[in-house]
Design a protein around this motif. Structure first.
Motif, short mmCIF file in Angstrom:
data_model
loop_
_atom_site.label_atom_id
_atom_site.label_comp_id
_atom_site.label_asym_id
_atom_site.label_seq_id
_atom_site.Cartn_x
_atom_site.Cartn_y
_atom_site.Cartn_z
N TYR A 26 -11.14 -0.59 -0.52
CA TYR A 26 -11.71 0.26 -1.57
C TYR A 26 -10.73 1.39 -1.88
O TYR A 26 -10.22 2.05 -0.99
N PHE A 27 -10.50 1.61 -3.17
CA PHE A 27 -9.72 2.75 -3.62
C PHE A 27 -10.70 3.87 -3.93
O PHE A 27 -11.64 3.68 -4.70
N THR A 29 -11.47 8.02 -4.93
CA THR A 29 -11.05 9.33 -5.44
C THR A 29 -12.21 10.29 -5.25
O THR A 29 -13.33 10.01 -5.68
N ASP A 73 -5.53 3.22 4.82
CA ASP A 73 -4.28 2.78 4.22
C ASP A 73 -3.64 4.05 3.64
O ASP A 73 -3.89 5.15 4.15
N PHE A 75 -2.95 7.36 1.44
CA PHE A 75 -3.81 8.37 0.84
C PHE A 75 -2.95 9.55 0.42
O PHE A 75 -1.83 9.74 0.92
N HIS A 83 -6.96 10.95 -3.19
CA HIS A 83 -7.04 9.51 -3.37
C HIS A 83 -6.80 8.86 -2.02
O HIS A 83 -6.03 9.39 -1.21
N ILE A 85 -7.09 4.74 0.17
CA ILE A 85 -7.56 3.35 0.28
C ILE A 85 -8.15 3.17 1.67
O ILE A 85 -7.50 3.47 2.67
N GLU A 178 -14.96 5.06 -6.87
CA GLU A 178 -14.49 4.01 -5.98
C GLU A 178 -14.23 2.76 -6.80
O GLU A 178 -14.87 2.52 -7.81
N HIS A 179 -13.23 2.04 -6.36
CA HIS A 179 -12.87 0.77 -7.01
C HIS A 179 -12.67 -0.26 -5.90
O HIS A 179 -11.93 -0.01 -4.94
N LEU A 181 -11.01 -3.23 -4.30
CA LEU A 181 -9.72 -3.92 -4.43
C LEU A 181 -9.94 -5.37 -4.05
O LEU A 181 -10.05 -5.71 -2.88
N SER A 186 -4.78 -5.90 -7.83
CA SER A 186 -5.63 -4.70 -7.89
C SER A 186 -5.14 -3.65 -6.89
O SER A 186 -5.15 -2.48 -7.17
N TYR A 187 -4.68 -4.12 -5.73
CA TYR A 187 -4.15 -3.20 -4.70
C TYR A 187 -2.91 -2.51 -5.22
O TYR A 187 -2.71 -1.35 -5.09
#
Length: 187
Positions: A26-27, A29, A73, A75, A83, A85, A178-179, A181, A186-187
Motif C-alpha cells: 500500500y502506498f 500519504t 518499504d 518512505f 509518504h 509504502i 492510500e493506493h 499497489l 503500480s509500485y
C-alpha cells in the motif's frame, strides 16, 4: 452535530469490498492538518527534520516492532505530509505469529513462569479472537495517535507558565490517502 447526508457529503476513498488486512503493498500519504509545516523544512533539496519530524521518523521505523505482519518499504517525511509504502505479509502458522523480525521467539524474553503463563494466555487470545486481524487503517491510526501524543508533550513542555497555555491544535488531517499497489508498474 449529528451526521446528515444532505449536509455532509463525505465519501470513502476505500475500495469497496477490499480486505485491507490481506497481504499486499500500500502506498500511503498522511497530511498535517491545514497543511501546516510541523515536521521541518526543505533546504537545498534536502529535508531537515525538526523535533516533530524526528518523532514522526522514529515512530514510523518502530511500526514493525508494534505490528509484526507489516514491513516498511521506502518512505519520505516532508514538512507538512509524509509518504510511505507498507507491505502486509502473509501470516503462516501460529508459531510464525510469535516470531519477530530477528526470528526470536517472543516468549524467550520472559524470565519466570507467571510471565510465561500470561504470555501464553495472551497469544491464545490473539490466535482465537476475531479481532486478531490488523488492517492497514488500524496501523495508520495507531501511528498517527502515537506521533500526535509525543508531539503534544513537546508542545506543552515549551510553555513557560506565563500567560495562557499555547494550543497546538490537531496535528493530522482526519483521513489518509492510500493506493493499493497491485503490480510492479503500480509500485
Amino acid at each position: 452535530m449529528k451526521y446528515n447526508s444532505k449536509i455532509h457529503h463525505r465519501r470513502s476513498i476505500r475500495l469497496k469490498g477490499y480486505d485491507y488486512s490481506q497481504a499486499g503493498a500500500y502506498f500511503i500519504t498522511i497530511c498535517c492538518k491545514d497543511m501546516k509545516c510541523f515536521f521541518g523544512k526543505v533546504e537545498n533539496n534536502e529535508m531537515i527534520l525538526n523535533e516533530f519530524g524526528q518523532i514522526a521518523f522514529e515512530e514510523w521505523v518502530k511500526l514493525t516492532d508494534r505490528f509484526a505482519q507489516f514491513e516498511l518499504d521506502v518512505f519520505q517525511i516532508m514538512p507538512n505530509h509524509m509518504h510511505g509504502i507498507l507491505v502486509i505479509k502473509e501470516i503462516g502458522t501460529n508459531s510464525d505469529k510469535k516470531k519477530n523480525e530477528n526470528n526470536l521467539n517472543i516468549s524467550d524474553s520472559f524470565t519466570n513462569d507467571k510471565d510465561k503463563k500470561e504470555q501464553d494466555e495472551t497469544e491464545y487470545f490473539r490466535e482465537t479472537s476475531p479481532m486478531t486481524t490488523i488492517t492497514m487503517g488500524d496501523m495508520m491510526g495507531g501511528y498517527k495517535s502515537i506521533v500526535a501524543n509525543e508531539c503534544l508533550k513537546i508542545w506543552k513542555s515549551r510553555w513557560t507558565g506565563v500567560g495562557p497555555a499555547p494550543i497546538m491544535g490537531k496535528l493530522w488531517h482526519r483521513n489518509l490517502y492510500e493506493h493499493i499497489l497491485r503490480n510492479e508498474h503500480s509500485y
